[in-house]
Design a protein around this motif. Sequence first.
Motif, short mmCIF file in Angstrom:
data_model
loop_
_atom_site.label_atom_id
_atom_site.label_comp_id
_atom_site.label_asym_id
_atom_site.label_seq_id
_atom_site.Cartn_x
_atom_site.Cartn_y
_atom_site.Cartn_z
N SER A 111 0.87 -1.17 0.00
CA SER A 111 0.00 0.00 0.00
C SER A 111 0.91 1.23 0.00
O SER A 111 2.03 1.19 0.53
CB SER A 111 -0.87 -0.02 1.26
OG SER A 111 -1.11 1.28 1.72
N SER A 164 -5.37 -0.37 4.40
CA SER A 164 -4.99 0.95 3.89
C SER A 164 -5.13 0.91 2.37
O SER A 164 -4.38 0.18 1.70
CB SER A 164 -3.55 1.24 4.30
OG SER A 164 -3.06 2.31 3.54
N GLN A 167 -10.51 4.74 -1.05
CA GLN A 167 -11.81 4.62 -0.38
C GLN A 167 -12.80 3.72 -1.13
O GLN A 167 -13.59 3.01 -0.52
CB GLN A 167 -12.40 6.02 -0.11
CG GLN A 167 -12.47 6.97 -1.28
CD GLN A 167 -13.73 6.83 -2.10
OE1 GLN A 167 -14.74 6.37 -1.60
NE2 GLN A 167 -13.67 7.25 -3.36
N TYR A 214 -11.90 0.17 -0.44
CA TYR A 214 -12.29 -0.19 0.93
C TYR A 214 -13.80 -0.41 1.04
O TYR A 214 -14.27 -1.26 1.78
CB TYR A 214 -11.83 0.90 1.92
CG TYR A 214 -12.02 0.47 3.36
CD1 TYR A 214 -11.28 -0.59 3.90
CD2 TYR A 214 -12.95 1.09 4.19
CE1 TYR A 214 -11.46 -1.01 5.21
CE2 TYR A 214 -13.14 0.67 5.50
CZ TYR A 214 -12.39 -0.38 6.00
OH TYR A 214 -12.56 -0.81 7.30
N GLN A 222 -6.98 11.28 0.68
CA GLN A 222 -6.09 10.15 0.42
C GLN A 222 -4.98 10.54 -0.55
O GLN A 222 -5.09 11.56 -1.25
CB GLN A 222 -6.91 8.99 -0.14
CG GLN A 222 -8.01 8.55 0.82
CD GLN A 222 -8.51 7.17 0.50
OE1 GLN A 222 -9.08 6.96 -0.55
NE2 GLN A 222 -8.28 6.23 1.41
N GLU A 225 -13.02 6.86 3.51
CA GLU A 225 -12.45 5.93 4.49
C GLU A 225 -11.44 5.01 3.81
O GLU A 225 -11.69 4.54 2.70
CB GLU A 225 -13.58 5.08 5.07
CG GLU A 225 -13.36 4.68 6.50
CD GLU A 225 -14.53 3.88 7.05
OE1 GLU A 225 -14.36 3.30 8.11
OE2 GLU A 225 -15.59 3.84 6.40
N GLY A 226 -10.30 4.74 4.47
CA GLY A 226 -9.31 3.84 3.88
C GLY A 226 -7.88 4.25 4.21
O GLY A 226 -6.94 3.56 3.84
#
Length: 397
Positions: free
Chosen positions: A16, A124, A127, A130, A157, A164-165
């Motif tokens: 990641s 990770s 988004q 995820y 990000q 989220e992620g």
Amino acid sequence: MNTLDNKRIVLGVSGSIAAYKAPDIVRRLIDLGADVRVIITEGGREFVSELSLQTVSKNKVHNNLWDKDAELAMGHIELAKWADVIIIAPASANTIAKICHGKADDLLSTVILATKAIIMIAPSMNQQMYASKAMNENLRILEARGVVNIEPGSGEQACGDIGEGRLAEPIEIAHQAANLFINNLLIGKKVLITLGGTIEAIDPVRFISNNSSGKMGMALANACVNSGAKVTMIIGSISTQIEKRAKAIFVTSADDMYEAVMDNIENQDLFISCAAVADFKPAKVSQNKIKNNTNLESIILSKNKDILESVCKLNSKPICIGFAAETENLISNATEKLINKKCDAIVVNDVSNREFGLNSDNNEVHFITSKKTEKIDKNSKQIIAEKLINKIVKYFF
Ligand SMILES: Cc1cc2nc3c(=O)[nH]c(=O)nc-3n(C[C@H](O)[C@H](O)[C@H](O)COP(=O)(O)O)c2cc1C
């Protein structure tokens, strides 16, 4: 607060973008007292340098299932057995899918399949990845298997998306790992533990002793503190790091240890006699160094006081747990000790086996009470200590 003291952690670093934070995760884990080894995937190697991870962890980074030299040193099965906890951080979507489906096509996924350690993952990724159905189902399956999910954060990000992620903060990952070892089992309880060997003087420079490291007792002190107890340690000669959150009283001889125990036993709820106390001491200690031309053929010994037996005889005795180091007839010898000394339980280990002996990092023990005998299989002394505290609480509190 050093709640990862003596804990062995494998950090799995996968591909990641957040892998560049892995050296910081290693540092945070070490700050909390952990011993850290890193496994990195091919993907992870694209994002962070192995040299950084090796430098901060002070250990060679493991990256290849097929590395013959690594297999000879600490092979994949040994690494899987060594770990108390395996944290995959960052955990890529690909690595999460692989461990979900039990694949074993690289070092990290193979070690995960081969381990009994607690597994934590810190996802990770983008988004949208995820939020995907596949990821959600994989996480649900892993959680149902007991894998701990260190949930990602939300925000901007690396790719520019918002959502989220994002990898949880390194300090948060370290604290969540430390929290695994904290419980309320002994909250409000006072525990007195003896540990290490005693030194019985022959003259001002010579002595009789043993090679107890104090590691088992220190692991017990750590487990008791993590369970909320107020712990006092009476420490003989040791070769291990001291649990700083417990009160430490240092002694030399068996007589010193006896006095320190008796001075501190009042109001204790639990007494764990883990020290390797010398059974005998020289009957007479020479004030001056015995000259090497002295015709000394033997040393007359006298018996030391039995600390565990003395505590068991007290009117308001705490719960008393003794340790027995045996080389033969483990169970029958330890049961005899349990009955003769009238203690509540005996923990016996086979010190003739060099794998679990006095100075080893591992142990394998039997926990013996008047009702039953239970074996705790080979594991690190830290995990053995935690299992013992669970049993002591279950039977006596
Ligand atoms: C620039 C770049 C960034 C990437 N970032 C992520 C990421 O943040 N999370 C993720 O799950 N995959 C990410 N990937 C994809 C993984 O690296 C890829 O799926 C790889 O096969 C993962 O291998 P591993 O799980 O064995 O480490 C990224 C790929 C590239 C090229």
